[in-house]
Enzyme design. Sequence first.
Site, PDB file in Angstrom:
ATOM      1  N   PHE A 194      -3.214   4.871 -10.795  1.00 29.79           N
ATOM      2  CA  PHE A 194      -2.426   5.711 -10.147  1.00 29.79           C
ATOM      3  C   PHE A 194      -3.252   6.675  -9.120  1.00 29.79           C
ATOM      4  O   PHE A 194      -4.600   6.599  -9.074  1.00 29.79           O
ATOM      5  CB  PHE A 194      -1.372   6.692 -10.881  1.00 29.79           C
ATOM      6  CG  PHE A 194       0.007   5.854 -10.892  1.00 29.79           C
ATOM      7  CD1 PHE A 194       0.268   4.567 -10.897  1.00 29.79           C
ATOM      8  CD2 PHE A 194       1.276   6.462 -10.998  1.00 29.79           C
ATOM      9  CE1 PHE A 194       1.237   3.807 -11.236  1.00 29.79           C
ATOM     10  CE2 PHE A 194       2.425   5.921 -11.524  1.00 29.79           C
ATOM     11  CZ  PHE A 194       2.466   4.585 -11.357  1.00 29.79           C
TER      12      PHE A 194
ATOM     13  N   MET B 164       0.918  -1.267   0.050  1.00 31.61           N
ATOM     14  CA  MET B 164       0.013   0.111  -0.103  1.00 31.61           C
ATOM     15  C   MET B 164       0.777   1.143  -0.128  1.00 31.61           C
ATOM     16  O   MET B 164       1.737   1.462   0.794  1.00 31.61           O
ATOM     17  CB  MET B 164      -0.863   0.077   1.351  1.00 31.61           C
ATOM     18  CG  MET B 164      -1.773   1.193   1.206  1.00 31.61           C
ATOM     19  SD  MET B 164      -2.959   1.229   2.706  1.00 31.61           S
ATOM     20  CE  MET B 164      -1.741   1.673   4.083  1.00 31.61           C
ATOM     21  N   ASN B 165       0.579   2.219  -0.924  1.00 31.76           N
ATOM     22  CA  ASN B 165       1.010   3.491  -0.705  1.00 31.76           C
ATOM     23  C   ASN B 165       0.213   4.446  -0.698  1.00 31.76           C
ATOM     24  O   ASN B 165      -0.687   4.462   0.337  1.00 31.76           O
ATOM     25  CB  ASN B 165       2.416   3.875  -1.550  1.00 31.76           C
ATOM     26  CG  ASN B 165       1.750   3.697  -3.152  1.00 31.76           C
ATOM     27  OD1 ASN B 165       1.518   2.577  -3.503  1.00 31.76           O
ATOM     28  ND2 ASN B 165       1.981   4.681  -3.896  1.00 31.76           N
ATOM     29  N   ASP B 166       0.150   5.585  -1.164  1.00 29.25           N
ATOM     30  CA  ASP B 166      -0.841   6.781  -1.207  1.00 29.25           C
ATOM     31  C   ASP B 166      -2.326   6.514  -0.744  1.00 29.25           C
ATOM     32  O   ASP B 166      -2.976   6.042  -1.414  1.00 29.25           O
ATOM     33  CB  ASP B 166      -0.731   7.890  -2.379  1.00 29.25           C
ATOM     34  CG  ASP B 166       0.377   7.793  -2.874  1.00 29.25           C
ATOM     35  OD1 ASP B 166       1.735   7.506  -2.395  1.00 29.25           O
ATOM     36  OD2 ASP B 166       0.582   8.348  -4.152  1.00 29.25           O
TER      37      ASP B 166
ATOM     38  N   TRP C 242       9.556   6.525   0.591  1.00 24.57           N
ATOM     39  CA  TRP C 242       9.984   5.743  -0.786  1.00 24.57           C
ATOM     40  C   TRP C 242      11.604   5.229  -0.618  1.00 24.57           C
ATOM     41  O   TRP C 242      11.944   3.991  -1.246  1.00 24.57           O
ATOM     42  CB  TRP C 242       9.903   6.432  -1.851  1.00 24.57           C
ATOM     43  CG  TRP C 242       8.373   6.656  -2.540  1.00 24.57           C
ATOM     44  CD1 TRP C 242       7.668   7.712  -2.469  1.00 24.57           C
ATOM     45  CD2 TRP C 242       7.768   5.583  -3.039  1.00 24.57           C
ATOM     46  NE1 TRP C 242       6.567   7.199  -3.154  1.00 24.57           N
ATOM     47  CE2 TRP C 242       6.284   5.880  -3.404  1.00 24.57           C
ATOM     48  CE3 TRP C 242       7.646   4.044  -2.818  1.00 24.57           C
ATOM     49  CZ2 TRP C 242       5.339   4.916  -3.735  1.00 24.57           C
ATOM     50  CZ3 TRP C 242       6.850   3.142  -3.469  1.00 24.57           C
ATOM     51  CH2 TRP C 242       5.617   3.672  -3.840  1.00 24.57           C
TER      52      TRP C 242
ATOM     53  N   ASP D  42      -1.668  12.803 -10.263  1.00 28.30           N
ATOM     54  CA  ASP D  42      -2.352  12.666  -9.079  1.00 28.30           C
ATOM     55  C   ASP D  42      -3.096  14.023  -8.960  1.00 28.30           C
ATOM     56  O   ASP D  42      -3.012  15.060  -8.172  1.00 28.30           O
ATOM     57  CB  ASP D  42      -1.044  13.146  -8.082  1.00 28.30           C
ATOM     58  CG  ASP D  42       0.057  11.910  -8.150  1.00 28.30           C
ATOM     59  OD1 ASP D  42      -0.380  10.842  -8.516  1.00 28.30           O
ATOM     60  OD2 ASP D  42       0.998  12.232  -7.676  1.00 28.30           O
TER      61      ASP D  42
HETATM   62  C1  FRU Z   1       3.386   8.859  -4.980  1.00 29.78           C
HETATM   63  C2  FRU Z   1       3.164   8.201  -5.927  1.00 29.78           C
HETATM   64  C3  FRU Z   1       2.259   9.067  -7.074  1.00 29.78           C
HETATM   65  C4  FRU Z   1       1.573   8.022  -7.958  1.00 29.78           C
HETATM   66  C5  FRU Z   1       1.499   6.768  -7.122  1.00 29.78           C
HETATM   67  C6  FRU Z   1       1.975   5.423  -7.745  1.00 29.78           C
HETATM   68  O1  FRU Z   1       3.784   8.030  -3.734  1.00 29.78           O
HETATM   69  O2  FRU Z   1       4.613   8.029  -6.809  1.00 29.78           O
HETATM   70  O3  FRU Z   1       2.985  10.086  -7.814  1.00 29.78           O
HETATM   71  O4  FRU Z   1       0.489   8.488  -8.554  1.00 29.78           O
HETATM   72  O5  FRU Z   1       2.609   6.872  -5.882  1.00 29.78           O
HETATM   73  O6  FRU Z   1       1.608   4.442  -6.964  1.00 29.78           O
END
Ligand code: FRU
Length: 473
Positions: free
Chosen positions: A78, A20-22, A284, A149
């Site tokens: 994304f 999981m990220n954003d 990151w 984004d």
């Molecule tokens: C930020 C990012 C965004 C992108 C997404 C991809 O962490 O790099 O710019 O949309 O993660 O997972």
Amino acid sequence: PSADERYRPVLHFTPPQGFMNDPNGLVFADGEWHLFYQHNPFEAKMGRVHWGHAVSRDLLHWQVLPLALRETADGMAFSGSAVIDRANSSGLLAQRGEGNGRGGMVAVYTRASATRQVQALAYSSDGGRSFADYRGNPVLDVGSDQFRDPKVFWHAPGKVWVMCVVRSREHRVMFYRSRNLKDWRAAGEFAHAGVYGIDYECPDLVELPVAGGGTRWVLFLSINPGAPQGGSTVQYFVGRFDGRRFVLDDGATRFADFGKDFYALQTFAGVDGAPVGIAWMNNWQYANDLPTGRWRGAMTLPRRLSLRRVADDWKLVQEPLGLEAARRQVIAQGPGRASTALPPDTALEIRLACAPDTVTSLRLANGTGEYLEVGYDPGPAVGSVWVDRGNARGFRHRFFTDKMSWAPPPDGKPLDLRLVFDRCSLELFAAGGTGCATLLHFFAAPPDRLELAVAGGPLPDIAVHALLPTGGR
Ligand code: FRU
């Protein structure tokens, strides 16, 4: 707990498995807080990005729902945002013959292939449980592979939808306007400001209340890599926004957090009053390497955001939400003791005020010599609040920097600290939430005591609560 589960937070949202990220598509509607998130369900590594989905009624218990947006032949899904289109301005809900007079949810996200990043819509008329992709996608394509984004919000004075989105490698935040979420016209841009890093990412422009009255618009802008402390971080700018142009109050770049693990902050749509935001509690530089097994990545606690004027300077104020309701056992309350035993494996909230004239430190420790330290040193002229994770030994990585610090504006008063410890994370809210540090840490064995020390004078009063498992995990 098994090796894969022993670091899983109690209160913080984590994916059941995978990466999981954003946070994405944050929106409050019909009593539900929606948390969508960048998610690779197949592997606990960045890649094959979908939108995961969870909902909560109290911001403490999260229920995981089926995937919301999927990777397709056109690319990955994304980051992006979501809004409630109550008036069905998009016509998308009617198009499906499902307009119920209450509109529905529209997600605005980046479809990302190896060669192109474009903005796309998906819509839902069942409270975000299922989405259909708009047939007219993409809604914005500038022929770039670094354009992403989108954060969309309703600008009430102009009765218009506004999108901020980045041309990430060019270090430009672009503003677009639309009446229907489908046709977007370029408005203004905010470019070449602050710390560039390699990429600008995840912009969010939001109006915050100012303590004492009034409001200011704040542009949150993530950068990666290139943070002062290495890797990724969130900076912000304070100014005014008229629906087209963002004009700075001053030229200053400020950082939302002095820890290393706070990224891609996004605020919820649909909230009256002070905005509420969630960030990805990670960096990151090592997000793909964390020792958490079949899941990787956690969100911060939801935080209420506002501004305060301190010593002729703007300070972002962050206040964690839901903690009062999460408090269970009182572990300590009143005069501090040098050592307090902790129940095994609990999440904790710790509050204390440090005297203005002595060094105070607090350790979460175990019998093997591991500890996580937080402290305040008033210094000869300017003080420091610090965190040190270098003595917890569950994770070694060249970029897992150990010490971070912040200088509170000197005012000769006691310095309040509020900490939330949750298995592998620490969120520190200092000086009324004007100095915040968010950081991961990994103990080889969990801490079983709290140690408090001062360099002279009595130990300060302290309040320690267990924050019990609240389900949803
Ligand atoms: C930020 C990012 C965004 C992108 C997404 C991809 O962490 O790099 O710019 O949309 O993660 O997972």
